[in-house]
Write an enzyme that holds these catalytic residues in place. Structure first.
Site, PDB file in Angstrom:
ATOM      1  CG  ASP A   1       5.241  -3.193  -4.846  1.00 14.56           C
ATOM      2  OD1 ASP A   1       5.825  -4.400  -5.026  1.00 14.56           O
ATOM      3  OD2 ASP A   1       5.723  -2.605  -4.104  1.00 14.56           O
TER       4      ASP A   1
ATOM      5  CE  LYS B   1       8.294   7.564  -3.703  1.00  9.90           C
ATOM      6  NZ  LYS B   1       8.939   6.687  -4.778  1.00  9.90           N
TER       7      LYS B   1
ATOM      8  N   GLY C   1       0.742  -1.284  -0.133  1.00 13.50           N
ATOM      9  CA  GLY C   1       0.077  -0.028   0.049  1.00 13.50           C
ATOM     10  C   GLY C   1       0.765   1.243   0.125  1.00 13.50           C
TER      11      GLY C   1
ATOM     12  CG  ASP D   1       6.908   3.137  -6.783  1.00 15.62           C
ATOM     13  OD1 ASP D   1       6.226   4.333  -7.057  1.00 15.62           O
ATOM     14  OD2 ASP D   1       6.381   2.462  -6.193  1.00 15.62           O
TER      15      ASP D   1
ATOM     16  N   GLY E   1       2.466   3.426   1.535  1.00 16.07           N
ATOM     17  CA  GLY E   1       3.075   3.903   2.847  1.00 16.07           C
ATOM     18  C   GLY E   1       3.481   5.171   2.998  1.00 16.07           C
ATOM     19  NE  ARG E   2       8.372   6.027   0.135  1.00 16.49           N
ATOM     20  CZ  ARG E   2       9.607   6.115  -0.116  1.00 16.49           C
ATOM     21  NH1 ARG E   2      10.360   7.047   0.446  1.00 16.49           N
ATOM     22  NH2 ARG E   2      10.413   5.208  -0.908  1.00 16.49           N
TER      23      ARG E   2
ATOM     24  CG  ASP F   1      10.291   7.805   8.022  1.00 13.70           C
ATOM     25  OD1 ASP F   1       9.842   7.452   6.996  1.00 13.70           O
ATOM     26  OD2 ASP F   1      11.389   8.079   8.458  1.00 13.70           O
ATOM     27  N   GLY F   2       6.951   7.076   6.816  1.00 12.81           N
ATOM     28  CA  GLY F   2       6.112   7.776   5.666  1.00 12.81           C
ATOM     29  C   GLY F   2       6.676   8.867   5.186  1.00 12.81           C
TER      30      GLY F   2
HETATM   31  P1  AMP Z   1       9.034   0.561  -2.811  1.00 10.09           P
HETATM   32  O1  AMP Z   1      10.168  -0.312  -2.352  1.00 10.09           O
HETATM   33  O2  AMP Z   1       9.659   1.952  -2.457  1.00 10.09           O
HETATM   34  O3  AMP Z   1       8.326   0.190  -3.799  1.00 10.09           O
HETATM   35  O4  AMP Z   1       8.271   0.461  -1.373  1.00 10.09           O
HETATM   36  C1  AMP Z   1       7.596  -0.865  -0.933  1.00 10.09           C
HETATM   37  C2  AMP Z   1       6.510  -0.516  -0.160  1.00 10.09           C
HETATM   38  O5  AMP Z   1       7.292   0.118   1.159  1.00 10.09           O
HETATM   39  C3  AMP Z   1       5.290   0.382  -0.386  1.00 10.09           C
HETATM   40  O6  AMP Z   1       4.216  -0.078   0.287  1.00 10.09           O
HETATM   41  C4  AMP Z   1       5.806   1.683   0.055  1.00 10.09           C
HETATM   42  O7  AMP Z   1       4.776   2.579   0.314  1.00 10.09           O
HETATM   43  C5  AMP Z   1       6.556   1.312   1.486  1.00 10.09           C
HETATM   44  N1  AMP Z   1       7.638   2.357   1.837  1.00 10.09           N
HETATM   45  C6  AMP Z   1       8.646   2.546   1.410  1.00 10.09           C
HETATM   46  N2  AMP Z   1       9.409   3.445   2.077  1.00 10.09           N
HETATM   47  C7  AMP Z   1       8.423   4.014   3.085  1.00 10.09           C
HETATM   48  C8  AMP Z   1       8.516   5.045   4.208  1.00 10.09           C
HETATM   49  N3  AMP Z   1       9.690   5.538   4.234  1.00 10.09           N
HETATM   50  N4  AMP Z   1       7.551   4.786   5.044  1.00 10.09           N
HETATM   51  C9  AMP Z   1       6.702   4.253   4.745  1.00 10.09           C
HETATM   52  N5  AMP Z   1       6.527   3.341   3.788  1.00 10.09           N
HETATM   53  C10 AMP Z   1       7.477   3.094   3.000  1.00 10.09           C
HETATM   54 MG    MG Z   2       7.001   1.123  -4.573  1.00  4.57          MG
END
Ligand code: AMP
Ligand code: MG
Length: 536
Positions: free
Chosen positions: A280, A133, A110, A290, A112-113, A145-146
């Site tokens: 994702d 973002k 989902g 992304d 997450g940030r 931490d989002g």
């Molecule tokens: P990514 O590797 O950037 O595609 O992220 C994979 C998952 O981790 C996704 O659900 C992102 O929203 C979550 N995510 C990545 N970095 C953060 C962050 N700093 N805080 C919260 N969620 C994160």
């Molecule tokens: Mg991602």
């Protein structure tokens, strides 16, 4: 509010928030990390920040949204796109999705940030979703931490615009705002956390739906909701396919296979390596999405991956991208199967992916070589021999293809040294050019010359065709890093210089010649230039 007085302002934006208006959302309102079932999103507000400041924005994206340059320079714009304000009509939410990460089902991920502010409809009737973002935690933040740091935000901002100007389907970036907050990151997950400046990018896309939005619903057996999301996606983003029905679902999957193949062919054309092709991170619209530990091939090494997390398995290295695209589509097929219940047409579309990819790859490579069409008789062999030769010595991909256009195509015999001369700039270590290598590339160049003679193009025509497909300027890894180094010291000028540079990647820009040169030696092993992590 569309009076001339308001034209171009933030108040004049018209919202049509289809995703939240038409799909079920989370019934729990608190912003607490959890599994969210029976819903496609959770409503959540961006976190307030202490002193948002605009570093830069993309004039082209502002134009799409019909925001005037004056509007983009106001404090209010920085407040809004830093997360401190909302304008009327916004209805912020985070999406629920899951995904396969590095080949394994990871469950709920989902936004997450990422927080979607809302969906704009412009005067041309186009829908564009605005998404921050790095705007703070959501129910999907798991243990993180989002937030996002400046380093990764600069990379996302510049690369999405660079890809667009290269003619590659991608999400866009409107703005880059620093928040005034410090964010702790352990860049290589090796026990060395450091405070870094926080930042927020406003991404813009017709849709942010990913393969993972469907996968999560299928994994939970939420079939009614799955069908609702599929129908929504087709009505919103694929209206040309007709009203949702089983036949339309199949046409839809077929189209996703085709657009995904086309996107990856573009990546292979310019040497882009995404670095984290988890499901994702796969857009349902076939957009590059992304921008994390992505990178650009400098020396043509098909096994190269920019992502340190991937350095063992190399699942997402340059040469594996086409196959990974298909593997991801297979996961999507599995997840939509419960509403289709017939695997044969889904399998046919997955096979079609291979055909579209192969044909598109052949045509793309032929064009890179300056041929008006792919001739299987000669070109299969020429292309496969070239892709075998390029990794033998460290050869810069962008310079090699760009400089091929400088070869003089004529029927008189030429020796290897003269044929090779225009390409010498592409070699990182000329001492690697052995006699054997020279014989092999010499033979290839002779064959290439013969093949090019068949084209009957004037030198000018040939060069202009080739220069339209072989970029002179790509966002070399070290360039973004230099811009980050400066921005971290408070000087955003290089971000703007690079933004200007990447607007015209196929043009000669004599004043920017330095950026078309080989990667400098200091950048060979520097973190951020050749090694990146998912930490952002
Ligand atoms: P990514 O590797 O950037 O595609 O992220 C994979 C998952 O981790 C996704 O659900 C992102 O929203 C979550 N995510 C990545 N970095 C953060 C962050 N700093 N805080 C919260 N969620 C994160
Ligand atoms: Mg991602």
């Amino acid at each position: 509010m569309n009076s001339p007085l308001h034209a171009g302002t933030l108040e004049s934006l018209v919202f049509d928030n289809r995703f939240v208006n038409e799909l079920p959302g989370d019934t729990i309102k608190t912003n607490r990390r959890r599994q969210v079932r029976g819903a496609c999103y959770s409503r959540v507000h961006p976190e307030k920040v202490s002193s948002p400041e605009l570093l830069t924005y993309s004039p082209e994206v502002a134009e799409i949204l019909e925001l005037s340059p004056q509007t983009c320079k106001t404090d209010y714009f920085a407040e809004l796109f830093g997360g401190n304000q909302l304008v009327q009509g916004m209805d912020p939410y985070a999406m629920c999705y899951g995904g396969h990460q590095f080949g394994n089902w990871a469950g709920q991920l989902g936004d997450g940030r990422a927080i979607n502010l809302g969906e704009i409809i412009n005067s041309r009737g186009e829908h564009w979703t605005l998404q921050l973002k790095g705007a703070g935690p959501t129910p999907y933040s798991r243990n993180a931490d989002g937030l996002a740091v400046l380093r990764s935000s600069v990379r996302e901002f510049l690369c999405s615009e660079a890809m667009h100007h290269l003619g590659i389907p991608t999400t866009r970036a409107l703005s880059l705002v620093t928040t005034g907050e410090q964010v702790e990151r352990d860049m290589f997950y090796d026990g060395h956390p450091k405070e870094e400046p926080g930042a927020v990018v406003c991404r813009v896309s017709p849709s942010f739906i990913r393969f993972g939005n469907f996968e999560i619903l299928a994994s939970r057996g939420e079939t009614t909701l799955l069908q609702q999301l599929i129908d929504f996606t087709i009505r919103s983003d694929f209206p040309h396919l007709g009203q949702p029905s089983t036949a339309t679902y199949l046409k839809w999957f077929n189209e996703i296979c085709r657009t995904t193949a086309e996107m990856i062919i573009h990546w292979m054309r310019v040497g882009f390596v995404h670095g984290v092709m988890n499901t994702d991170n796969m857009s349902i619209l076939g957009l590059t999405i992304d921008y994390g530990p992505y990178g650009w091939l400098e020396d043509f090494d098909p096994n190269w991956t920019p992502n340190t997390t991937d350095s063992q398995g190399r699942r997402y290295c340059f040469k594996n991208q086409p196959h990974t695209g298909q593997w991801n589509l297979l996961q999507l097929a599995n997840s939509i199967f419960p509403v289709i219940n017939d695997k044969i047409p889904l399998q046919e579309s997955l096979t079609l992916y291979n055909d579209v990819f192969q044909q598109g790859w052949n045509e793309m490579m032929a064009e890179k070589l300056g041929f008006t069409s792919f001739d299987p008789q000669s070109d299969n062999k020429l292309i496969s021999e070239l892709t075998s030769i390029l990794p033998l010595v460290e050869t810069d991909m962008s310079i090699f293809f760009r400089n091929l256009a400088l070869l003089d195509i004529h029927p008189d015999a030429q020796d290897t040294d003269s044929l090779l001369y225009p390409l010498l700039d592409a070699y990182y270590q000329p001492e690697q050019i052995t006699k054997e290598y020279k014989n092999r590339i010499g033979k290839w160049l002779q064959d290439y010359m013969q093949r090019s003679l068949q084209e009957k193009l004037s030198t000018r025509e040939r060069r202009s065709h080739m220069n339209r497909i072989n970029p002179k300027y790509v966002l070399r890894n070290y360039m973004a890093q230099l811009a980050i180094d400066k921005a971290e010291k408070g000087d955003a000028s290089m971000i703007n210089d690079l933004l200007e540079l990447i607007r015209h990647p196929y043009d000669e820009q004599p004043e920017n010649e330095i950026y078309s040169a080989k990667r400098p030696d200091w950048a060979r092993n520097r973190p951020g230039c050749s090694m990146l992590s998912c930490s952002s």
